[in-house]
Design a protein around this motif. Sequence first.
Motif, PDB file in Angstrom:
ATOM      1  N   UNK A  62     -81.622  98.264  44.459  1.00  0.00           N
ATOM      2  CA  UNK A  62     -80.708  97.730  45.349  1.00  0.00           C
ATOM      3  C   UNK A  62     -79.299  98.618  45.337  1.00  0.00           C
ATOM      4  N   UNK A  63     -78.270  98.293  46.202  1.00  0.00           N
ATOM      5  CA  UNK A  63     -77.222  98.875  46.382  1.00  0.00           C
ATOM      6  C   UNK A  63     -76.192  98.670  45.039  1.00  0.00           C
ATOM      7  N   UNK A  64     -76.679  97.139  44.470  1.00  0.00           N
ATOM      8  CA  UNK A  64     -75.657  96.932  43.337  1.00  0.00           C
ATOM      9  C   UNK A  64     -76.582  97.164  42.212  1.00  0.00           C
ATOM     10  N   UNK A  65     -77.535  97.794  42.143  1.00  0.00           N
ATOM     11  CA  UNK A  65     -78.203  98.269  40.810  1.00  0.00           C
ATOM     12  C   UNK A  65     -79.159  97.094  40.259  1.00  0.00           C
ATOM     13  N   UNK A  66     -79.162  95.750  41.086  1.00  0.00           N
ATOM     14  CA  UNK A  66     -80.157  95.173  40.646  1.00  0.00           C
ATOM     15  C   UNK A  66     -81.502  95.652  41.142  1.00  0.00           C
TER      16      UNK A  66
END
Lengths: 144, 411
Positions: free
Chosen positions: A108-112
């Motif tokens: 994801x964009x937030x690295x999850x």
Amino acid sequence: MKRVYVNEEWCLGCHLCEFNCGFANSGETSMIKAYHREQRPLSRIRVEDGDDIHFAVNCRHCKEPLCVKGCITGALSVEDGVIKIDQDQCIGCRTCIAMCPYGCLVLSHNHTMLKCELCLENSCGEPACVTGCPNRAIVYEERG
Amino acid sequence: MKTKYLIIGNSAAAIGGVQGIREVDKRSKIVLVADEPYSTYSRPLISYWLEGRVDREHMVYRNPDFYRQYGVDTLLGTKVTAIDPTRHIATTDDGKEITYEELLIATGSHPFVPPIEGKDQAKNAFTFTTFDDAQGVKKALTPDAKVVIMGGGLIGLKAAEALIDHVKSLTIVDLADRVMPSVLDSEVAQVMQQHLEDLGMVLKLKTSIKRVGNMSVTLSDGAKLPYDILIFAVGTRPNQALAEAAGIDCERGILTNESQLTSAADVYAAGDCTQSHDISADVDRNIAILPNAFMQGETAGINMAGGQAVFDKAFPVNSMGIKDFYLLTAGSTEGQPQIVNTPDGIRKFYIADDELKGYMILGECQRAGIYTDLIRQKTKLSTVDWNSLAEAPKLMAFDVSVRKADLAQAH
């Protein structure tokens, strides 16, 4: 249980399933709004394109899910056969990327990590990729 | 006390054991005994907690309601001091005797600290595998702290990642000629080392600590390094003493068969305390990684409850990020290397007998599990379009019959 299955002979390679997936999980009310965001919504389904052949790949919701077994935080779990991910618990360590034989996790964009949850967690109620497929190249049904 | 199932341990293998048992037997009594007082938590998350990226609440491996949901009686903060496989009895440090029908030993591993002069008197010296360890480091932490970490493996580097932005200086000392010697070859290690140095870490390779003095260490090259925090992260060893004392066969870990049964009747073992058969190198070794631990525990649990399961696909798989620079490795370094340079890193494969034996990926790694599965299934590379796969992981590179089995059938 019902899962998403692929008929690769029917896939046109139009990538509509990817757009529908990103939109369905964006929380937006229109696709235009969803894709006008600075960070475009990410699809949990991926179309692979060859010379003459195309097909979509998303989570198989395996009965023996290696991603879940390997998850170091317990973020991935199985609920009634559906493999879900708890975004609050995921730290984006990528062990699941190393474990999944089909390459179905998406960063994801937030690295999850993101994954297909069969649109049961969003407002669609059934997989938006399937609903929007113009040629029934992906179907949502019970098979063996 | 009497129980049908007894589990010693409370981490991934033990939790896998509980889940495995309950796949088959929904009712019978399970007692879980562990020396740590905490509800199950993810050991790898201690570095994230120390760094401040994860709070205590999110360090849980299963939510605290897990034991009630799965019908598990816990004895936490209790140590099992002896087991008697003949009489089916385990004794605890508070003098309790627990009679079991089926036992799972999931005791994990402990940090190995080499015999260094002065280490036992050393102040502010820690190992780094438990939450208590991480709490100890946090208490000693100040912005002016000088940190010395002995060991440039996974544990040492994760500790370094957690600390580098919060301390004055950080030095990693390792006897090997490279970082992560157990999973990286020299060439890939070089790329990782550059990244670590760019973050401000000082690497002292081919170097060991000879002596620990009063808040300083003396290195093998004679240099004296002052420290405020000293972390020993040289490696871990299986916790097999209980099993050994009970006459259960052990080598580098407790020996089991593919059902996770030990040499003693009704005694199973799983996780870091066991020795596995690494299919990627065809050798027996201790593989202390979480996915294996869970899967072995689950296998043991199913068999303990009268079901049938085997775990015969053990091999190392490691994923590690250091400040958003990611490293994925799997398998071994058997055979011929093949290198693919990628825009943000490097990908290296090891191939022997027409099979992928191992890989190292630094940087972009999406869909790398497709590579892992080639190792797991021992897929003959002549049956896939390997050149295209080496470029990027994709199912397109497989025969249509394989794709149909993957994508058009339930599994």
